[in-house]
Design a protein around this motif. Structure first.
Motif, PDB file in Angstrom:
ATOM      1  N   PRO A 170       2.151  21.219  -5.532  1.00  0.00           N
ATOM      2  CA  PRO A 170       0.883  20.703  -5.016  1.00  0.00           C
ATOM      3  C   PRO A 170       1.089  19.914  -3.729  1.00  0.00           C
ATOM      4  O   PRO A 170       1.902  18.995  -3.667  1.00  0.00           O
ATOM      5  CB  PRO A 170       0.396  19.803  -6.159  1.00  0.00           C
ATOM      6  CG  PRO A 170       0.993  20.417  -7.388  1.00  0.00           C
ATOM      7  CD  PRO A 170       2.355  20.901  -6.960  1.00  0.00           C
ATOM      8  N   HIS A 171       0.351  20.305  -2.688  1.00  0.00           N
ATOM      9  CA  HIS A 171       0.544  19.712  -1.372  1.00  0.00           C
ATOM     10  C   HIS A 171      -0.777  19.703  -0.622  1.00  0.00           C
ATOM     11  O   HIS A 171      -1.751  20.359  -1.020  1.00  0.00           O
ATOM     12  CB  HIS A 171       1.585  20.510  -0.572  1.00  0.00           C
ATOM     13  CG  HIS A 171       1.081  21.864  -0.186  1.00  0.00           C
ATOM     14  ND1 HIS A 171       1.083  22.931  -1.072  1.00  0.00           N
ATOM     15  CD2 HIS A 171       0.530  22.336   0.962  1.00  0.00           C
ATOM     16  CE1 HIS A 171       0.577  23.987  -0.477  1.00  0.00           C
ATOM     17  NE2 HIS A 171       0.213  23.661   0.755  1.00  0.00           N
ATOM     18  N   SER A 172      -0.800  18.995   0.483  1.00  0.00           N
ATOM     19  CA  SER A 172      -1.986  18.940   1.330  1.00  0.00           C
ATOM     20  C   SER A 172      -1.555  18.946   2.787  1.00  0.00           C
ATOM     21  O   SER A 172      -0.371  18.861   3.112  1.00  0.00           O
ATOM     22  CB  SER A 172      -2.804  17.675   1.027  1.00  0.00           C
ATOM     23  OG  SER A 172      -2.066  16.512   1.386  1.00  0.00           O
ATOM     24  N   HIS A 173      -2.547  19.055   3.661  1.00  0.00           N
ATOM     25  CA  HIS A 173      -2.332  18.902   5.095  1.00  0.00           C
ATOM     26  C   HIS A 173      -3.665  18.501   5.720  1.00  0.00           C
ATOM     27  O   HIS A 173      -4.734  18.739   5.125  1.00  0.00           O
ATOM     28  CB  HIS A 173      -1.784  20.183   5.733  1.00  0.00           C
ATOM     29  CG  HIS A 173      -2.345  21.443   5.188  1.00  0.00           C
ATOM     30  ND1 HIS A 173      -3.616  21.894   5.476  1.00  0.00           N
ATOM     31  CD2 HIS A 173      -1.813  22.362   4.349  1.00  0.00           C
ATOM     32  CE1 HIS A 173      -3.836  23.031   4.849  1.00  0.00           C
ATOM     33  NE2 HIS A 173      -2.767  23.341   4.150  1.00  0.00           N
ATOM     34  N   TYR A 213      -6.732  17.237   0.630  1.00  0.00           N
ATOM     35  CA  TYR A 213      -6.817  17.637  -0.764  1.00  0.00           C
ATOM     36  C   TYR A 213      -5.616  18.507  -1.131  1.00  0.00           C
ATOM     37  O   TYR A 213      -5.329  19.484  -0.454  1.00  0.00           O
ATOM     38  CB  TYR A 213      -8.100  18.426  -1.032  1.00  0.00           C
ATOM     39  CG  TYR A 213      -9.317  17.565  -1.266  1.00  0.00           C
ATOM     40  CD1 TYR A 213      -9.752  17.280  -2.558  1.00  0.00           C
ATOM     41  CD2 TYR A 213     -10.028  17.041  -0.195  1.00  0.00           C
ATOM     42  CE1 TYR A 213     -10.869  16.495  -2.783  1.00  0.00           C
ATOM     43  CE2 TYR A 213     -11.151  16.254  -0.408  1.00  0.00           C
ATOM     44  CZ  TYR A 213     -11.559  15.979  -1.698  1.00  0.00           C
ATOM     45  OH  TYR A 213     -12.667  15.201  -1.909  1.00  0.00           O
ATOM     46  N   THR A 214      -4.946  18.170  -2.228  1.00  0.00           N
ATOM     47  CA  THR A 214      -3.841  19.013  -2.689  1.00  0.00           C
ATOM     48  C   THR A 214      -4.402  20.316  -3.253  1.00  0.00           C
ATOM     49  O   THR A 214      -5.524  20.365  -3.766  1.00  0.00           O
ATOM     50  CB  THR A 214      -3.009  18.312  -3.774  1.00  0.00           C
ATOM     51  OG1 THR A 214      -3.855  17.969  -4.876  1.00  0.00           O
ATOM     52  CG2 THR A 214      -2.338  17.065  -3.222  1.00  0.00           C
ATOM     53  N   HIS A 215      -3.608  21.381  -3.138  1.00  0.00           N
ATOM     54  CA  HIS A 215      -4.015  22.672  -3.681  1.00  0.00           C
ATOM     55  C   HIS A 215      -2.783  23.443  -4.133  1.00  0.00           C
ATOM     56  O   HIS A 215      -1.710  23.331  -3.548  1.00  0.00           O
ATOM     57  CB  HIS A 215      -4.828  23.487  -2.666  1.00  0.00           C
ATOM     58  CG  HIS A 215      -4.271  23.495  -1.280  1.00  0.00           C
ATOM     59  ND1 HIS A 215      -4.436  22.455  -0.399  1.00  0.00           N
ATOM     60  CD2 HIS A 215      -3.554  24.425  -0.603  1.00  0.00           C
ATOM     61  CE1 HIS A 215      -3.861  22.732   0.748  1.00  0.00           C
ATOM     62  NE2 HIS A 215      -3.298  23.928   0.641  1.00  0.00           N
ATOM     63  N   ARG A 243       3.098  20.085   5.672  1.00  0.00           N
ATOM     64  CA  ARG A 243       2.931  19.910   4.221  1.00  0.00           C
ATOM     65  C   ARG A 243       3.198  18.454   3.855  1.00  0.00           C
ATOM     66  O   ARG A 243       4.212  17.876   4.258  1.00  0.00           O
ATOM     67  CB  ARG A 243       3.921  20.774   3.432  1.00  0.00           C
ATOM     68  CG  ARG A 243       3.565  22.225   3.298  1.00  0.00           C
ATOM     69  CD  ARG A 243       4.711  23.000   2.694  1.00  0.00           C
ATOM     70  NE  ARG A 243       5.092  22.519   1.371  1.00  0.00           N
ATOM     71  CZ  ARG A 243       4.746  23.127   0.233  1.00  0.00           C
ATOM     72  NH1 ARG A 243       4.011  24.196   0.256  1.00  0.00           N
ATOM     73  NH2 ARG A 243       5.144  22.657  -0.924  1.00  0.00           N
ATOM     74  N   THR A 244       2.282  17.885   3.090  1.00  0.00           N
ATOM     75  CA  THR A 244       2.514  16.589   2.476  1.00  0.00           C
ATOM     76  C   THR A 244       2.492  16.808   0.972  1.00  0.00           C
ATOM     77  O   THR A 244       1.445  17.116   0.386  1.00  0.00           O
ATOM     78  CB  THR A 244       1.438  15.562   2.877  1.00  0.00           C
ATOM     79  OG1 THR A 244       1.467  15.383   4.294  1.00  0.00           O
ATOM     80  CG2 THR A 244       1.695  14.228   2.193  1.00  0.00           C
ATOM     81  N   VAL A 245       3.638  16.698   0.344  1.00  0.00           N
ATOM     82  CA  VAL A 245       3.756  16.977  -1.084  1.00  0.00           C
ATOM     83  C   VAL A 245       3.259  15.782  -1.885  1.00  0.00           C
ATOM     84  O   VAL A 245       3.541  14.628  -1.557  1.00  0.00           O
ATOM     85  CB  VAL A 245       5.229  17.300  -1.431  1.00  0.00           C
ATOM     86  CG1 VAL A 245       5.416  17.413  -2.945  1.00  0.00           C
ATOM     87  CG2 VAL A 245       5.664  18.586  -0.741  1.00  0.00           C
ATOM     88  N   ASP A 246       2.488  16.062  -2.927  1.00  0.00           N
ATOM     89  CA  ASP A 246       2.068  15.027  -3.866  1.00  0.00           C
ATOM     90  C   ASP A 246       3.317  14.299  -4.362  1.00  0.00           C
ATOM     91  O   ASP A 246       4.258  14.921  -4.863  1.00  0.00           O
ATOM     92  CB  ASP A 246       1.329  15.683  -5.039  1.00  0.00           C
ATOM     93  CG  ASP A 246       0.728  14.676  -6.004  1.00  0.00           C
ATOM     94  OD1 ASP A 246       1.395  13.678  -6.339  1.00  0.00           O
ATOM     95  OD2 ASP A 246      -0.418  14.903  -6.444  1.00  0.00           O
TER      96      ASP A 246
END
Length: 254
Positions: A170-173, A213-215, A243-246
């Motif tokens: 799960p990650h976001s950007h 938002y993570t997806h 990528r920003t990882v949860d």
């Protein structure tokens, strides 16, 4: 954030509009069904646009030059895609019943146009050998900042193998992203997780991910999943495979 859009009587399925539905995605994205012998033409005064063939056989005419492209389906063959700057007319004529995805966004750069053929698509395998291969998938990038820095968009495809997770962990950007899903069979299904909410993925469904938002998603055993993924660069902040990882799942990547 997650939707189950349908084709209208004209054979158009609208996912996003810069001045309408899901406008925070900053893109116009539509899927077109084009019966044999029919034509659609596009000309945008202020937007770049990409036209990606998902199935069928068409004749693209761009600036008076013709390219014929065919594709059996998204699971067995790579795409052909036309990417054109503003003020360039693109015509799509169906030589047989066909389907294509159009992605467009504001861009004042005059970069002409490029036809990406299957040999031009950048193919890679992601997460092979990790987590007992439970997240392995095939990634096909048509264009991104590396090969099209003049564009305000990113366009690619993922083929998720049956029973696998993808876009994992799960990650976001910051940049908005849209997924358009197709299943190997119409009854196929999977799940998409946006933040802490889960949605059922069906053939023809779409996910719209706002920045931050993570997806992540998974497909059921027996059902490979296709996804066309489309990202809008932000002004001064392009997507550079960002990528920003949860933080809860960072340990999985060590």
């Amino acid at each position: 954030m997650f939707a189950y859009p349908e084709f209208n009587k004209s054979g158009v399925k609208t996912l996003t509009k810069t001045d309408g539905i899901n406008k925070n995605m900053l893109m116009d994205i539509c899927v077109y069904k084009l019966p044999k012998g029919k034509r659609r033409s596009f000309l945008f005064a202020d937007k770049e646009a990409a036209f990606l063939l998902t199935e069928g056989k068409v004749r693209f005419t761009v600036d008076g030059k013709v390219t014929t492209a065919s594709r059996k389906n998204v699971f067995e063959e790579l795409p052909t895609c036309v990417h054109a700057a503003r003020n360039i007319r693109v015509s799509v004529y169906a030589l047989e019943d066909s389907e294509f995805i159009m992605q467009a966004t504001l861009n004042d750069r005059d970069f002409g146009y490029k036809v990406y053929k299957p040999k031009d698509v950048i193919c890679s395998v992601s997460c092979e050998g990790m987590w007992e291969n439970t997240a392995v998938r095939d990634v096909n990038t048509v264009f991104d900042y590396d090969n099209a820095p003049y564009s305000n968009m990113v366009l690619g495809e993922v083929i998720a193998r049956q029973g696998r997770w993808w876009s994992y962990v799960p990650h976001s950007h910051p940049q908005p992203e849209v997924y358009y899903y197709k299943m190997h069979r119409p009854e196929g299904f999977g799940a998409c997780f946006i933040g802490d909410k889960a949605y059922t993925v069906k053939d023809g469904s779409a996910g719209c991910f706002e920045g931050g938002y993570t997806h992540v998603q998974v497909t059921a055993p027996g059902y490979p999943m296709y996804c066309c993924w489309m990202i809008r660069h932000l002004d001064g902040n392009p997507w550079l495979k960002t990528r920003t990882v949860d933080k809860r799942y960072e340990w999985l990547e060590k």
